[in-house]
Design an enzyme around this catalytic site. Structure first.
Site, PDB file in Angstrom:
ATOM      1  N   ALA A 215       8.677 -12.984   1.837  1.00  0.00           N
ATOM      2  CA  ALA A 215       7.942 -14.241   1.660  1.00  0.00           C
ATOM      3  C   ALA A 215       7.136 -14.195   0.364  1.00  0.00           C
ATOM      4  CB  ALA A 215       7.017 -14.461   2.844  1.00  0.00           C
ATOM      5  N   ASN A 216       6.409 -15.247   0.066  1.00  0.00           N
ATOM      6  CA  ASN A 216       5.463 -15.213  -1.057  1.00  0.00           C
ATOM      7  C   ASN A 216       4.219 -16.011  -0.683  1.00  0.00           C
ATOM      8  OD1 ASN A 216       5.722 -18.066  -2.045  1.00  0.00           O
ATOM      9  ND2 ASN A 216       7.859 -17.398  -2.275  1.00  0.00           N
ATOM     10  N   ARG A 217       3.240 -16.024  -1.569  1.00  0.00           N
ATOM     11  CA  ARG A 217       1.924 -16.581  -1.209  1.00  0.00           C
ATOM     12  C   ARG A 217       1.791 -18.084  -1.448  1.00  0.00           C
ATOM     13  NH1 ARG A 217      -1.172 -12.259  -0.131  1.00  0.00           N
ATOM     14  NH2 ARG A 217      -0.654 -10.321  -1.223  1.00  0.00           N
ATOM     15  N   ALA A 281       8.142 -22.532  -4.241  1.00  0.00           N
ATOM     16  CA  ALA A 281       8.265 -21.164  -4.763  1.00  0.00           C
ATOM     17  C   ALA A 281       9.428 -20.524  -4.011  1.00  0.00           C
ATOM     18  CB  ALA A 281       6.978 -20.397  -4.525  1.00  0.00           C
TER      19      ALA A 281
END
Ligand code: C5P
Length: 411
Positions: A215-217, A281
């Site tokens: 995942a990412n932020r 993103a």
């Protein structure tokens, strides 16, 4: 958004009048000018001083106020604004409206107006249920008056509960926005009326095994703000979003996805669009093969090798689409170094029209925060924008996109 809108707020006499103070603040936060009118009853509950201080406007209280009649007059108060909001609307005020009684400034304005009227009733549940009030409600609805609430819950009177509480200020603000937007749409005043805007937002999650994922932020705040801004500008909006902790924006078609592959599919099926803004993103990589079982430690002390493969580039795919490329294609570049060089590279590689570049180094607080500092990169150069809230960034990008599409400006 209510920028440039003028709202006459009629406050009548009920205990809920205290909530009108917060309502004024909320309307002003969204850019509206609020011109307050208070009935005699309202002044028993809250003071004109407080209402004047919060609205930063003269408070109108009397029909026979010489100065006000000379300067503005109740007819102008009734006509020169975008909307008349009554909050709280008491049973007495509703009854007077239904019968055309005009014995004070508020009721005179309501009788003289040709503007849309929204009322937020507040009264004791027994008064609300009374056939007289219900009859007045039907009469007023038939005449085109809109209503927000009342909500149900505890009353100020001890031990009483039921339908009659004034709706919460934010619910009333939402009703005001919907009503004003509907009128603007009808009048063809919105710059993106009749256009379709497609937006991606949030991160993607790429499964490693049935319980873990990459995942990412990304919070999705910027993408969701763009969807709201495009909708406010009158567009039909499709928002394709990854897993986020945000509510779906109202009046927007939301397609929730998890992985980059799902996002690409949802984007392709949502085309054609006049404008596409790819703010998601998207994970660059996914597992080459996703296991069906949870990966276990094998006792050797060595971590497993995770073999990755590249995800499809959604922006590049639609940027190079022969027939379905949107007229205006906007990408984002979130970088921690060489921001502008990277953004220019993306503009070319992905065949976008603009890249919105932002520095997402942890020190900037942009990832997950409410503010953003962007650089608008296009083939005609780079514009550095000052720091703004993500909402304002979204509104300005959408305004610029509408101008470009409508031929008013070229970037
Ligand atoms: O190459 P990079 O991920 O930095 O590019 C960012 C831009 O490309 C964003 O607009 C993002 O939404 C889009 N993108 C995409 N699909 C990918 C990767 C990025 O649409 N797989």
């Amino acid at each position: 958004m209510l920028s440039g809108k003028q709202i006459v707020l009629i406050i009548s006499g009920g205990i809920a009048a205290y909530k009108s103070l917060d309502l004024i603040r909320r309307l002003k936060e969204r850019g509206a000018r609020v011109i307050p009118v208070m009935t005699g009853g309202a002044q028993e509950f809250i003071t004109p001083l407080a209402v004047g201080a919060l609205s930063a406007e003269k408070v109108f209280t009397g029909l026979f106020d010489r100065e006000a009649e000379h300067d503005v007059g109740h007819i102008r108060l009734a006509r020169d604004h975008d909307l008349i909001l009554i909050a709280p609307a008491t049973a007495n005020l509703m009854a007077k409206m239904a019968h055309g009684i005009a014995d004070d400034l508020a009721t005179a304005i309501l009788l003289a107006t040709d503007k849309p009227v929204l009322a937020a009733p507040a009264m004791n549940p027994k008064m609300w249920q009374n056939p007289a009030t219900q009859h007045n409600l039907t009469v007023l609805k038939d005449r085109g008056i809109r209503f927000c609430g009342p909500a149900s819950g505890e009353m100020a009177e001890k031990g009483e509960a039921g339908v009659g509480r004034m709706s919460e200020p934010l619910d009333i603000v939402a009703a005001v926005q919907t009503m004003i937007r509907g009128r603007d749409l009808q009048a063809g005043r919105l710059p993106l009326a009749g256009r379709h805007v497609l937006i991606t937002s949030g991160p993607t999650h790429e499964p490693i095994d049935p319980v873990r994922y990459i995942a990412n932020r990304s919070s999705g705040k910027q993408g969701h703000a763009l969807a709201e801004a495009a909708r406010e500008a009158g567009a039909r909006v499709t928002l394709v979003c990854g897993p986020v902790n945000l509510p779906d924006p109202a009046d927007v078609t939301v397609i929730r996805v998890e992985t980059a592959a799902e996002m690409l599919k949802a984007v392709e099926t949502s085309l054609p669009a006049d404008i596409a803004i790819m703010a998601a993103a998207v994970a660059d990589w996914r597992m080459a093969s996703e296991g069906t079982q949870k990966i276990k430690k094998d006792g050797s002390g060595k971590p497993p090798a995770l073999e990755l493969t590249e995800n499809p580039d959604i922006l590049a795919t639609i940027g190079h689409h022969q027939s379905l490329r949107p007229k205006l294609l906007i990408g984002f570049a979130a970088e921690t170094r060489d921001l502008l060089t990277n953004a220019l590279g993306k503009l070319e590689r992905k065949n976008a029209d603009w890249i919105v570049a932002n520095d997402v180094s942890p020190a900037t607080g942009i990832m997950g925060g409410d503010a953003n500092t962007i650089h608008l990169v296009s083939r005609s150069g780079v514009e550095d924008w000052p720091q703004m809230s993500k909402t304002d960034v979204a509104r300005q990008i959408v305004a610029r996109a509408a101008d470009t599409l409508n031929g008013a400006a070229k970037t």
